[in-house]
Design an enzyme around this catalytic site. Structure first.
Site, mmCIF file in Angstrom:
data_model
loop_
_atom_site.group_PDB
_atom_site.id
_atom_site.type_symbol
_atom_site.label_atom_id
_atom_site.label_comp_id
_atom_site.label_asym_id
_atom_site.label_seq_id
_atom_site.Cartn_x
_atom_site.Cartn_y
_atom_site.Cartn_z
ATOM 1 N N TYR A 31 79.115 -70.226 42.381
ATOM 2 C CA TYR A 31 80.428 -70.888 42.416
ATOM 3 C C TYR A 31 81.461 -69.840 42.859
ATOM 4 C CZ TYR A 31 83.374 -74.881 41.570
ATOM 5 O OH TYR A 31 84.194 -75.960 41.751
ATOM 6 N N LEU A 32 81.176 -69.308 44.041
ATOM 7 C CA LEU A 32 81.867 -68.100 44.497
ATOM 8 C C LEU A 32 83.339 -68.341 44.841
ATOM 9 C CD1 LEU A 32 79.003 -66.712 46.773
ATOM 10 C CD2 LEU A 32 79.456 -66.221 44.363
ATOM 11 N N HIS A 33 84.133 -67.311 44.570
ATOM 12 C CA HIS A 33 85.559 -67.344 44.917
ATOM 13 C C HIS A 33 85.923 -66.010 45.571
ATOM 14 C CE1 HIS A 33 85.883 -64.836 41.389
ATOM 15 N NE2 HIS A 33 85.401 -65.812 40.604
ATOM 16 N N HIS A 36 84.545 -62.724 44.127
ATOM 17 C CA HIS A 36 83.172 -62.385 44.511
ATOM 18 C C HIS A 36 83.141 -61.863 45.950
ATOM 19 C CE1 HIS A 36 82.310 -65.751 41.500
ATOM 20 N NE2 HIS A 36 81.645 -64.741 40.984
ATOM 21 N N GLN A 60 72.050 -64.671 28.723
ATOM 22 C CA GLN A 60 73.368 -64.141 28.359
ATOM 23 C C GLN A 60 74.327 -65.200 27.816
ATOM 24 O OE1 GLN A 60 73.985 -62.816 32.517
ATOM 25 N NE2 GLN A 60 76.105 -63.470 32.265
HETATM 26 P P1 AMP Z 1 80.188 -63.917 37.779
HETATM 27 O O1 AMP Z 1 79.692 -64.796 38.884
HETATM 28 O O2 AMP Z 1 81.366 -64.471 37.047
HETATM 29 O O3 AMP Z 1 79.066 -63.450 36.878
HETATM 30 O O4 AMP Z 1 80.740 -62.603 38.487
HETATM 31 C C1 AMP Z 1 79.952 -61.857 39.364
HETATM 32 C C2 AMP Z 1 80.661 -60.558 39.673
HETATM 33 O O5 AMP Z 1 81.927 -60.835 40.252
HETATM 34 C C3 AMP Z 1 80.921 -59.702 38.429
HETATM 35 O O6 AMP Z 1 80.732 -58.336 38.749
HETATM 36 C C4 AMP Z 1 82.369 -59.998 38.123
HETATM 37 O O7 AMP Z 1 83.021 -58.958 37.427
HETATM 38 C C5 AMP Z 1 82.932 -60.140 39.523
HETATM 39 N N1 AMP Z 1 84.174 -60.918 39.502
HETATM 40 C C6 AMP Z 1 84.377 -62.156 39.004
HETATM 41 N N2 AMP Z 1 85.677 -62.514 39.125
HETATM 42 C C7 AMP Z 1 86.312 -61.461 39.693
HETATM 43 C C8 AMP Z 1 87.663 -61.202 40.070
HETATM 44 N N3 AMP Z 1 88.648 -62.085 39.883
HETATM 45 N N4 AMP Z 1 87.943 -60.018 40.640
HETATM 46 C C9 AMP Z 1 86.968 -59.079 40.854
HETATM 47 N N5 AMP Z 1 85.674 -59.269 40.511
HETATM 48 C C10 AMP Z 1 85.349 -60.442 39.938
#
Ligand code: AMP
Length: 279
Positions: A31-33, A36, A60
Site C-alpha cells: 500500500y505504497l505511498h 516508501h 509482528q
Molecule cells: P511499512 O510498509 O509501513 O512497513 O513501511 C516500510 C518502510 O517504509 C519502513 O522502513 C518505514 O519506516 C518506511 N516509511 C513508512 N512511512 C514513511 C514515511 N512517511 N517517511 C519515510 N519512511 C517511511
C-alpha cells in the site's frame, strides 16, 4: 521490473547478482505511498539493483491489531514501483515464509522494551525475525529503513551488528504531507475529520521542539504541551509521548541537543499513528 514470489528463486538470483552488482533492499508491507518511494529512490541512488519486498508479516501483529484489514493495492504498488525504477518486487506467500513446523524467533533485548515495544509485546521480535529472513533471501549490501519507525530502524541496526549480517542499514528521513502529517499506509483508515485531527500530532511535536529551542528543558513541562494539544480533540487518545535518548531510547531527565528523540503514538479513533521528531 520483475515480480518474484518464490523464496528459492529470489535467493538464487540475488546470490548470482551480488557477484557483480551492489544490491539494496527496501522492505515494506505494501500500500505504497511517497514515503516508501523516497526509500526506493534513495536505494536507487546507492546501489545498482533495488529489490523492494512487500510482505504483511503476521509475526509482528498482536491479537487485536489490524492484520486482517491491513490495506493492500498490488496493482497500484506495481505502477508506483515501476515509476521509480525498482528492479525486483519480492512478494512471498505466508506458506513459503512460515511453512508448518517453523519455530525460530529472534528476541530483541532492551531496545524493544520502550516506546512502541512497551505497548506491542512481541512486535519487534516479529520484525527482527522477518527482516532477518528477508536479508538472507535477498542478500543486500544495504537495506533502507524509514525513520518514521525510528525504534524499528535502531533495532534493525542493532540486529545486524549483533548477528554479523554483512549489510549496511541506512535511515531515511520522514516524508510528510503538506499538512505535515507523516505519510503512513494506515492514514487510509482515517475519515476526513480524523485526518484533520491527525495533523495535530506533528503540530504538537513541532511545538515541543520550538519550546526546546526557546530553552525549555523540563521533560514533564514539554510532555504537557503535547498532551494538552492532542487531548482537546474528540476521538483522539495519546498512547505515549516520550522524550528519550536517540541511541538507547531510554527516557531522558533533561533534553540534550543532538541526542534527543521525541516520539509519540496516538489513537485517532481506532487507528494507531506514530510520529517523532529529532532534537
Ligand atoms: P511499512 O510498509 O509501513 O512497513 O513501511 C516500510 C518502510 O517504509 C519502513 O522502513 C518505514 O519506516 C518506511 N516509511 C513508512 N512511512 C514513511 C514515511 N512517511 N517517511 C519515510 N519512511 C517511511
Amino acid at each position: 521490473m520483475k515480480i518474484i514470489k518464490s523464496i528459492k528463486q529470489m535467493q538464487r538470483l540475488a546470490v548470482s547478482l551480488k557477484k557483480s552488482k551492489s544490491i539494496a533492499l527496501v522492505p515494506t508491507m505494501g500500500y505504497l505511498h511517497e514515503g516508501h518511494l523516497y526509500l526506493v529512490r534513495k536505494a536507487k541512488s546507492l546501489a545498482k539493483i533495488v529489490i523492494v519486498s512487500i510482505y504483511v508479516n503476521p509475526l509482528q501483529f498482536g491479537k487485536n491489531e489490524d492484520l486482517s484489514r491491513y490495506p493492500s493495492d498490488l496493482t497500484g504498488d506495481l505502477k508506483k514501483l515501476k515509476s521509480v525504477g525498482a528492479d525486483f518486487l519480492f512478494s512471498p506467500t505466508h506458506k513459503d515464509m512460515y511453512p508448518s513446523g517453523f519455530q525460530t524467533n529472534i528476541h530483541i533485548g532492551e531496545l524493544s522494551k520502550t516506546l512502541c515495544g512497551a505497548y506491542r509485546p512481541g512486535h519487534f521480535d516479529g520484525v527482527a525475525t522477518v527482516v532477518s529472513k528477508l536479508l538472507q533471501i535477498t542478500q543486500p549490501d544495504m537495506a533502507i529503513f524509514g525513520k518514521k519507525d525510528f525504534q524499528q530502524y535502531l533495532i534493525i541496526k542493532q540486529l545486524v551488528r549483533d548477528l554479523n549480517f554483512p549489510v549496511k542499514i541506512i535511515g531515511a528521513a520522514i516524508v510528510r504531507e503538506k499538512s505535515n502529517l507523516a505519510l503512513s499506509s494506515r492514514n487510509s483508515y482515517l475519515s476526513e475529520s480524523q485526518r484533520m485531527h491527525a495533523t495535530s500530532i506533528s503540530k504538537a511535536l513541532h511545538s515541543m521542539k520550538k519550546a526546546c529551542q526557546s530553552g525549555m528543558r523540563d521533560i514533564e513541562e514539554l510532555r504537557r504541551i503535547f498532551i494538552k494539544t492532542i487531548e482537546l480533540l474528540r476521538d483522539v487518545k495519546v498512547q505515549y509521548i516520550e522524550i528519550v535518548d536517540r541511541q538507547t531510547l531510554q527516557p531522558l531527565l533533561q533534553v540534550q541537543k543532538g541526542r534527543t528523540l521525541i516520539a509519540a503514538a496516538v489513537f485517532v479513533g481506532k487507528t494507531r499513528l506514530i510520529d517523532n521528531i529529532e532534537i
